[in-house]
Design a protein around this motif. Structure first.
Motif, PDB file in Angstrom:
ATOM      1  N   ILE A   1      -5.247   0.112  -3.741  1.00 38.65           N
ATOM      2  CA  ILE A   1      -6.612   0.594  -5.195  1.00 38.65           C
ATOM      3  C   ILE A   1      -7.740   0.624  -4.520  1.00 38.65           C
ATOM      4  CG2 ILE A   1      -7.295  -2.274  -4.678  1.00 38.65           C
ATOM      5  CD1 ILE A   1      -5.784  -2.657  -7.711  1.00 38.65           C
ATOM      6  N   ASP A   2      -8.878   0.940  -5.523  1.00 31.59           N
ATOM      7  CA  ASP A   2     -10.411   1.038  -5.711  1.00 31.59           C
ATOM      8  C   ASP A   2     -11.356  -0.051  -5.406  1.00 31.59           C
ATOM      9  OD1 ASP A   2     -13.000   0.412  -7.137  1.00 31.59           O
ATOM     10  OD2 ASP A   2     -12.606   2.955  -8.084  1.00 31.59           O
ATOM     11  N   PRO A   3     -11.824   0.137  -4.232  1.00 28.07           N
ATOM     12  CA  PRO A   3     -12.487  -1.035  -3.738  1.00 28.07           C
ATOM     13  C   PRO A   3     -13.080  -2.510  -4.644  1.00 28.07           C
ATOM     14  CG  PRO A   3     -13.495   0.944  -2.551  1.00 28.07           C
ATOM     15  CD  PRO A   3     -12.486   1.161  -3.667  1.00 28.07           C
ATOM     16  N   LYS A   4     -13.902  -1.588  -5.547  1.00 27.93           N
ATOM     17  CA  LYS A   4     -13.986  -2.770  -6.456  1.00 27.93           C
ATOM     18  C   LYS A   4     -13.286  -3.563  -7.556  1.00 27.93           C
ATOM     19  CE  LYS A   4     -13.589  -0.250 -11.330  1.00 27.93           C
ATOM     20  NZ  LYS A   4     -13.998   0.347 -11.919  1.00 27.93           N
ATOM     21  N   PHE A   5     -11.887  -3.507  -7.436  1.00 32.44           N
ATOM     22  CA  PHE A   5     -11.126  -4.629  -7.605  1.00 32.44           C
ATOM     23  C   PHE A   5      -9.699  -5.046  -5.596  1.00 32.44           C
ATOM     24  CE2 PHE A   5      -9.963  -0.572 -11.289  1.00 32.44           C
ATOM     25  CZ  PHE A   5     -10.126  -2.073 -11.884  1.00 32.44           C
ATOM     26  N   LYS A   6     -10.153  -4.052  -5.421  1.00 34.21           N
ATOM     27  CA  LYS A   6      -9.582  -4.718  -3.449  1.00 34.21           C
ATOM     28  C   LYS A   6     -10.745  -6.311  -3.707  1.00 34.21           C
ATOM     29  CE  LYS A   6      -8.562  -1.699  -0.808  1.00 34.21           C
ATOM     30  NZ  LYS A   6      -8.870  -1.241   0.978  1.00 34.21           N
ATOM     31  N   LYS A   7     -11.734  -6.267  -3.891  1.00 31.34           N
ATOM     32  CA  LYS A   7     -12.860  -7.539  -3.895  1.00 31.34           C
ATOM     33  C   LYS A   7     -12.569  -8.887  -4.164  1.00 31.34           C
ATOM     34  CE  LYS A   7     -16.930  -5.433  -4.354  1.00 31.34           C
ATOM     35  NZ  LYS A   7     -17.864  -5.128  -5.400  1.00 31.34           N
ATOM     36  N   ARG A   8     -11.323  -8.554  -5.704  1.00 29.83           N
ATOM     37  CA  ARG A   8     -10.729  -9.556  -5.920  1.00 29.83           C
ATOM     38  C   ARG A   8      -9.191 -10.570  -5.653  1.00 29.83           C
ATOM     39  NH1 ARG A   8     -11.002  -7.098 -11.893  1.00 29.83           N
ATOM     40  NH2 ARG A   8      -9.364  -8.681 -12.308  1.00 29.83           N
ATOM     41  N   ILE A   9      -9.166  -9.372  -4.744  1.00 31.45           N
ATOM     42  CA  ILE A   9      -7.532 -10.097  -4.418  1.00 31.45           C
ATOM     43  C   ILE A   9      -7.833 -10.980  -3.148  1.00 31.45           C
ATOM     44  CG2 ILE A   9      -5.572  -8.712  -3.252  1.00 31.45           C
ATOM     45  CD1 ILE A   9      -6.100  -6.244  -4.170  1.00 31.45           C
ATOM     46  N   SER A  10      -6.697 -12.103  -3.245  1.00 27.99           N
ATOM     47  CA  SER A  10      -7.248 -12.510  -2.617  1.00 27.99           C
ATOM     48  C   SER A  10      -6.184 -13.363  -0.957  1.00 27.99           C
ATOM     49  CB  SER A  10      -6.758 -14.282  -3.383  1.00 27.99           C
ATOM     50  OG  SER A  10      -7.900 -14.871  -4.427  1.00 27.99           O
ATOM     51  N   CYS A  11      -5.279 -12.630  -2.013  1.00 20.60           N
ATOM     52  CA  CYS A  11      -3.745 -12.916  -0.579  1.00 20.60           C
ATOM     53  C   CYS A  11      -2.753 -11.335  -1.405  1.00 20.60           C
ATOM     54  CB  CYS A  11      -3.286 -13.879  -0.436  1.00 20.60           C
ATOM     55  SG  CYS A  11      -2.005 -13.718   0.907  1.00 20.60           S
ATOM     56  N   VAL A  12      -1.931 -10.955  -0.097  1.00 19.48           N
ATOM     57  CA  VAL A  12      -0.973 -10.208  -1.054  1.00 19.48           C
ATOM     58  C   VAL A  12       0.533 -10.779   0.345  1.00 19.48           C
ATOM     59  CG1 VAL A  12      -0.240  -7.783  -0.368  1.00 19.48           C
ATOM     60  CG2 VAL A  12      -2.407  -8.505  -0.373  1.00 19.48           C
ATOM     61  N   TYR A  13       1.722 -11.035  -0.146  1.00 17.26           N
ATOM     62  CA  TYR A  13       2.465 -11.731   0.218  1.00 17.26           C
ATOM     63  C   TYR A  13       3.557 -10.661   0.320  1.00 17.26           C
ATOM     64  CZ  TYR A  13       0.290 -15.820  -0.843  1.00 17.26           C
ATOM     65  OH  TYR A  13      -0.123 -17.299  -1.114  1.00 17.26           O
ATOM     66  N   ASN A  14       4.321 -10.476   1.794  1.00 10.17           N
ATOM     67  CA  ASN A  14       4.693  -9.570   2.001  1.00 10.17           C
ATOM     68  C   ASN A  14       6.498 -10.760   2.424  1.00 10.17           C
ATOM     69  OD1 ASN A  14       6.537  -7.220   3.051  1.00 10.17           O
ATOM     70  ND2 ASN A  14       5.101  -7.670   5.200  1.00 10.17           N
ATOM     71  N   ASN A  15       7.712 -10.554   1.548  1.00  7.53           N
ATOM     72  CA  ASN A  15       8.622 -10.940   2.077  1.00  7.53           C
ATOM     73  C   ASN A  15       9.832 -10.627   2.957  1.00  7.53           C
ATOM     74  OD1 ASN A  15       7.602 -14.221   1.600  1.00  7.53           O
ATOM     75  ND2 ASN A  15       7.442 -13.394  -0.232  1.00  7.53           N
ATOM     76  N   ASP A  16       9.751 -10.016   3.928  1.00  8.84           N
ATOM     77  CA  ASP A  16      11.268  -9.827   4.530  1.00  8.84           C
ATOM     78  C   ASP A  16      10.857  -7.964   4.148  1.00  8.84           C
ATOM     79  OD1 ASP A  16      12.112  -8.748   7.073  1.00  8.84           O
ATOM     80  OD2 ASP A  16      14.143  -9.081   5.417  1.00  8.84           O
ATOM     81  N   GLY A  17       9.549  -6.954   3.900  1.00  8.40           N
ATOM     82  CA  GLY A  17       9.902  -6.248   3.758  1.00  8.40           C
ATOM     83  C   GLY A  17       9.798  -4.836   4.235  1.00  8.40           C
ATOM     84  N   PRO A  18       9.614  -4.004   4.226  1.00  9.22           N
ATOM     85  CA  PRO A  18      10.037  -2.701   5.151  1.00  9.22           C
ATOM     86  C   PRO A  18       8.815  -2.317   6.018  1.00  9.22           C
ATOM     87  CG  PRO A  18      10.653  -1.593   3.236  1.00  9.22           C
ATOM     88  CD  PRO A  18      10.481  -2.897   3.137  1.00  9.22           C
ATOM     89  N   GLY A  19       8.575  -1.810   6.617  1.00  8.09           N
ATOM     90  CA  GLY A  19       6.815  -1.025   6.484  1.00  8.09           C
ATOM     91  C   GLY A  19       6.804   0.102   5.958  1.00  8.09           C
ATOM     92  N   PHE A  20       5.638   1.396   6.859  1.00  8.03           N
ATOM     93  CA  PHE A  20       4.996   2.352   6.807  1.00  8.03           C
ATOM     94  C   PHE A  20       5.149   2.927   7.723  1.00  8.03           C
ATOM     95  CE2 PHE A  20       3.519  -1.493   4.009  1.00  8.03           C
ATOM     96  CZ  PHE A  20       2.848  -1.287   2.814  1.00  8.03           C
TER      97      PHE A  20
END
Length: 378
Positions: free
Chosen positions: A189-208
């Motif tokens: 996401i655009d850096p101006k929005f990324k700064k507003r993200i506090s946490c990302v929850y990944n519950n047993d998700g596949p990788g990249f």
């Protein structure tokens, strides 16, 4: 041991102002996102409904019996979880908006998302995981083949629109493929929005793909990622990951540990273990080492071949595949016999790895030592 419904019985009378939003709250809302809220929750981010009202509309819907059926691979208690949460003090006044769902067999895409306003100066954008459709599972495997899959592109678009419309801090997350989508969207996401993200929850998700995880945007996001995997993880062991993680105790066996209802918890958090079961670590190392040895063309052919065999059954969902299993098994064997040598060999290799992880789990053979539950990279 207790599960996520028990947690609501324990903590349901405590608002987020008393006990702040936590990992278990995240998992509950991620699981609820598997339900069909079409016509109940608006696609608009400006038109909200409380979770309590959404649950009442869900229960009174004419097609309620169909809506509560989430398929063979998703726990049938999911609707009960919705009602328990919705009629609790903790979750009842949470506002819900931005429900969207998309299924496109031609694009090989299965996508859905919704946003929760938790009343603690945060919004929580949740991406649905892999549903009952076989196309949904194929898209999971495509994540190891393609630079991007359609649902990742839509997840980035969705999170961008949500953050444009709702001017507050954000959390984002999901279970299974939803965890992958939340990481991808937050990383790109655009850096101006990324700064507003506090946490990302990944519950047993596949990788990249490895090169994706190594990119600067992923490395920048890594400190905000909270990943949780059951002690024997298969879906979560696919491909490469970023960020630290915790291993959660589960009461189920094999791939059924993917079910969040099987994860053990207390009123204060998940029951964590020091590391994965040896079989889980063995699968991660062995499958990914084999998969990385394939060229991009070979990886693509493997995924295409694997699902071509399943498509020979004419089943569109896991439920349909399971319902007529003996008849479908014969069709699978017939389709398998028609494969050329290299394609057949790769499918055999993948199936052998899955059988071997089951054998190693049941016999509890210590092939590799368990790693620490907090690492920067797997």
């Amino acid at each position: 041991m207790a599960n996520i419904i028990d947690y609501i019985a324990w903590r349901g009378d405590l608002p987020f102002s008393v006990v702040p939003f936590n990992d278990i709250d995240s998992l509950i809302l991620c699981q609820i996102s598997y339900l069909d809220f079409g016509g109940i929750v608006s696609e608009s981010f400006k038109e909200c409904v409380t979770l309590k009202d959404a649950a009442e509309r869900f229960r009174s819907a004419k097609d309620f019996s169909a809506r509560r059926k989430v398929g063979a691979m998703i726990n049938s208690l999911t609707a009960d979880l919705l009602f328990a949460a919705a009629f609790s003090r903790r979750f009842g006044d949470v506002k819900v908006c931005g429900y969207t769902t998309r299924f496109d067999p031609k694009k090989e895409e299965q996508f859905s998302a919704m946003t929760f306003l938790t009343g603690d100066k945060h919004a929580f954008a949740v991406f649905r995981g892999t549903d009952d459709t076989i196309i949904g599972w194929k898209e999971d495997f495509n994540m190891g083949v393609l630079e991007t899959v359609p649902s990742q592109i839509d997840a980035l678009r969705y999170l961008t629109e949500a953050m444009k419309s709702i001017r507050t801090r954000f959390r984002t997350g999901g279970h299974s493929k939803g965890g992958n989508l939340s990481i991808y969207a937050a990383a790109n996401i655009d850096p101006k929005f990324k700064k507003r993200i506090s946490c990302v929850y990944n519950n047993d998700g596949p990788g990249f793909r490895e090169e994706t995880v190594a990119s600067p945007c992923f490395r920048e996001l890594a400190p905000k990622i909270r990943s949780f995997y059951p002690q024997l993880s298969i879906v979560g062991m696919l491909f490469s990951h970023a960020g630290s993680y915790s291993v959660v105790e589960s009461e189920q066996s094999g791939i059924m540990q993917h079910d969040p209802f099987s994860w053990h918890l207390t009123k204060d958090g998940f029951v964590s273990l020091s590391g994965f079961d040896p079989a889980s670590k063995w699968f991660h190392d062995t499958f990914n080492a084999w998969f990385l040895e394939l060229t991009d063309a070979e990886r693509s052919r493997f995924v295409t071949t694997l699902f071509k065999v399943l498509e020979a059954t004419d089943a569109k969902t896991n439920s349909e595949l399971e319902k007529n299993w003996w008849q479908n098994s014969a069709k699978i064997v017939g389709a398998f016999a028609k494969l050329d040598g290299p394609s057949r060999d790769n499918v055999i290799k993948a199936v052998q790895l899955l059988f071997q992880i089951g054998h190693r789990h049941w016999t509890q053979v210590q092939f590799l030592p368990s790693g620490d539950s907090k690492k920067n990279r797997r």
